[in-house]
Design a protein around this motif. Structure first.
Motif, mmCIF file in Angstrom:
data_model
loop_
_atom_site.group_PDB
_atom_site.id
_atom_site.type_symbol
_atom_site.label_atom_id
_atom_site.label_comp_id
_atom_site.label_asym_id
_atom_site.label_seq_id
_atom_site.Cartn_x
_atom_site.Cartn_y
_atom_site.Cartn_z
ATOM 1 N N UNK A 118 0.824 -1.209 0.000
ATOM 2 C CA UNK A 118 0.000 0.000 0.000
ATOM 3 C C UNK A 118 0.856 1.255 0.000
ATOM 4 N N UNK A 119 1.894 1.296 0.833
ATOM 5 C CA UNK A 119 2.668 2.525 1.002
ATOM 6 C C UNK A 119 3.297 3.015 -0.302
ATOM 7 N N UNK A 120 4.016 2.171 -1.056
ATOM 8 C CA UNK A 120 4.592 2.687 -2.297
ATOM 9 C C UNK A 120 3.537 3.046 -3.335
ATOM 10 N N UNK A 121 2.436 2.283 -3.361
ATOM 11 C CA UNK A 121 1.368 2.601 -4.321
ATOM 12 C C UNK A 121 0.798 3.988 -4.047
ATOM 13 N N UNK A 175 9.175 -9.254 -10.038
ATOM 14 C CA UNK A 175 8.938 -7.891 -9.609
ATOM 15 C C UNK A 175 9.664 -7.626 -8.310
ATOM 16 N N UNK A 176 10.083 -6.375 -8.129
ATOM 17 C CA UNK A 176 10.805 -5.982 -6.930
ATOM 18 C C UNK A 176 9.960 -5.070 -6.052
ATOM 19 N N UNK A 177 10.135 -5.216 -4.751
ATOM 20 C CA UNK A 177 9.535 -4.330 -3.778
ATOM 21 C C UNK A 177 10.647 -3.648 -2.987
ATOM 22 N N UNK A 178 10.287 -2.538 -2.314
ATOM 23 C CA UNK A 178 11.158 -1.784 -1.422
ATOM 24 C C UNK A 178 12.091 -0.827 -2.186
ATOM 25 N N UNK A 208 9.171 1.729 -5.714
ATOM 26 C CA UNK A 208 8.364 2.850 -6.210
ATOM 27 C C UNK A 208 8.151 2.738 -7.715
ATOM 28 N N UNK A 209 9.192 2.381 -8.438
ATOM 29 C CA UNK A 209 9.058 2.215 -9.889
ATOM 30 C C UNK A 209 8.036 1.135 -10.241
ATOM 31 N N UNK A 210 7.957 0.107 -9.391
ATOM 32 C CA UNK A 210 7.085 -1.027 -9.682
ATOM 33 C C UNK A 210 5.603 -0.687 -9.597
ATOM 34 N N UNK A 211 5.259 0.431 -8.929
ATOM 35 C CA UNK A 211 3.854 0.830 -8.821
ATOM 36 C C UNK A 211 3.607 2.116 -9.612
ATOM 37 N N UNK A 212 4.328 2.239 -10.709
ATOM 38 C CA UNK A 212 4.195 3.423 -11.569
ATOM 39 C C UNK A 212 4.423 2.991 -13.011
ATOM 40 N N UNK A 213 4.074 3.875 -13.927
ATOM 41 C CA UNK A 213 4.356 3.635 -15.351
ATOM 42 C C UNK A 213 5.453 4.600 -15.784
#
Length: 469
Positions: free
Chosen positions: A157-160, A450-453, A458-463
């Motif tokens: 949730x936080x990075x999204x 996919x990577x988290x953290x 942050x890149x993973x929850x963006x285009x």
């Protein structure tokens, strides 16, 4: 300060379908969790999509400030959240368990807020100038597991939210109250609609996955469910981050001091009573130190108290559900039948209430045994003897998953050489399973992708968007 009783009352529905929630340590009823259907899911997605443009337009600075206020809210309600988590999930309040998990939620929010926005200059040669920026996807669907139901939710949730997305979250049906309570506290500070939660079983999660209003799914859970999510998301090319099953190997080299590493080995395997994706699930120990490691690990494990989570002295709890208890029991019984040597545990108390399985260490077991080859996800560790490190590396890599692994040695450079040959997303040296909000984390092979953290999360929850000129 929020109390447990007020928090539980706030998430208890006055009307509509519900199901009873039972304490896995005692079998006693905790409360009632709501059961949502398609109509509730549609409304939640509609609210999140409607809220997204304004949330994105707030700008990064205000979103960062909001996430920090959310962290403050979690800390204000920390003890109430920890008690609810302990009652529903089973993990004790103390040790690396319920209070630790709630504290990690606040810390992770702050770390996510502090991570610099990923903007990269990709070409600047005097003639061409191009930057790579990352823009919101829209609305992200988050499906979380029952083992770390609050902390893993925050990981997603936080990075999204930081990147300007809104979120529709579906907690596991085994730990629904924990997910609802965390969201209720977070929504004290978040604008309406930015974080929505739906409660239901896997069928509701499947509806979330295929919904055209969801731009990305983040899922932590089994490899089998991850495959189904991939299939279901193909119709609209939904973006995915999948953190799936693991069967992490630890390799102990012959130069170790067994007593010095025993406690680290224990917590690498038994954190959250073994119910952790990146816990050590199989341990390969060199002949020269095999008996010493077995003895030292047995000594440490025998002193770790197991019992109901609300008893302050306990650091190990029950398995969260009977399904998982049966998996552990089946695998340990098969090991005993095969002639493997049980160093500790292995025989659950038939009179015990709740889903308790004793801390179990199994030595002299063949690498091909199901307790080694299958993910037990519980408090049972097989210890496999080896004499050639090449064999240990081969056995560690032979499974079809690769979330984490570890190498234990007094020679850090030698350990790094072996670590580089292990097929795992993360390899720890002289520890196992620790995560850090600034260090990317993800699996290889059938442990997902996919990577988290950190910035990668942050890149993973963006285009990505390139601005050229």
């Amino acid at each position: 300060m929020e109390t447990y009783e007020r928090l539980l009352a706030a998430i208890t529905p006055a009307t509509g379908p519900t199901r009873d929630v039972l304490d896995p340590a005692t079998g006693e009823r905790i409360g009632a969790a709501r059961v949502d259907g398609t109509a509730e899911l549609e409304r939640a997605i509609g609210r999140a999509r409607a809220a997204q443009p304004a949330w994105a337009e707030l700008g990064d600075e205000e979103r960062v400030a909001t996430l920090n206020r959310v962290a403050d809210a979690i800390e204000r309600s920390g003890e109430a959240l920890a008690e609810l988590l302990s009652r529903e999930q089973g993990k004790p309040l103390n040790g690396p368990n319920a209070r630790f998990e709630v504290g990690a939620c606040a810390n992770w929010l702050r770390a996510t807020a502090a991570t610099p926005q990923p903007v990269e200059v990709v070409v600047d040669d005097g003639e061409t100038y191009a930057e790579l920026h990352y823009r919101p996807i829209g609305t992200v669907g988050v499906i979380t597991p029952w083992n770390w139901p609050m902390m893993i939710a925050i990981w997603q949730i936080a990075p999204a939210l930081r990147m300007g997305n809104t979120v529709v979250a579906k907690p596991s049906e085994y730990t629904t109250l924990s997910g609802l309570a965390l969201a209720a506290v977070m929504n004290q500070e978040l604008p309406e609609g930015v974080l929505e939660v739906v409660a239901g079983d896997g069928g509701l999660g499947a509806e979330l996955v295929v919904h055209p209003g969801i731009g990305k799914i983040m899922f932590t859970g089994s490899t089998a469910t991850g495959r189904r999510i991939m299939e279901a998301s193909a119709g609209n090319l939904k973006r995915l981050t999948l953190e799936l099953g693991g069967n992490d190997a630890g390799i102990v080299l012959p130069d170790v001091d067994a007593s010095a590493i025993a406690e680290g080995l224990f917590w690498g395997a038994f954190i959250n009573t073994g119910q952790t994706c990146a816990a050590m699930k199989r341990l390969y120990v060199h002949d020269d130190v095999y008996d010493a490691v077995c003895d030292a690990l047995t000594e440490v494990a025998s002193q770790m108290p197991m019992g109901p989570g609300l008893d302050e002295q306990n650091v190990l709890g029950p398995l969260q559900n009977r399904m998982q208890w049966e998996v552990v029991h089946r695998l340990v019984d098969a090991a005993k039948t095969s002639g493997a040597r049980v160093l500790l545990g292995g025989t659950p108390d038939p009179e015990a209430s709740g889903h308790f399985y004793p801390t179990t260490l199994v030595a002299d077991i063949d690498d091909a045994h199901p307790l080694v080859q299958e993910e037990q996800f519980g408090p049972a560790l097989p210890i496999i003897r080896y004499s050639d490190v090449e064999d240990a590396v081969r056995m560690a890599n032979a499974v079809d998953v690769g979330l984490g692994a570890s190498v234990w040695s007094g020679d850090r450079e030698r350990a790094r050489e072996i670590a580089a040959r292990l097929e795992a997303g993360t390899v720890w040296i002289n520890s196992h399973g620790g995560v850090h909000p600034g260090i990317p984390f993800g699996g290889v092979k059938q442990s997902g992708f996919g990577l988290e953290f950190g910035a990668e999360g942050l890149k993973a929850v963006a285009v990505p968007q390139v601005i050229n000129g």
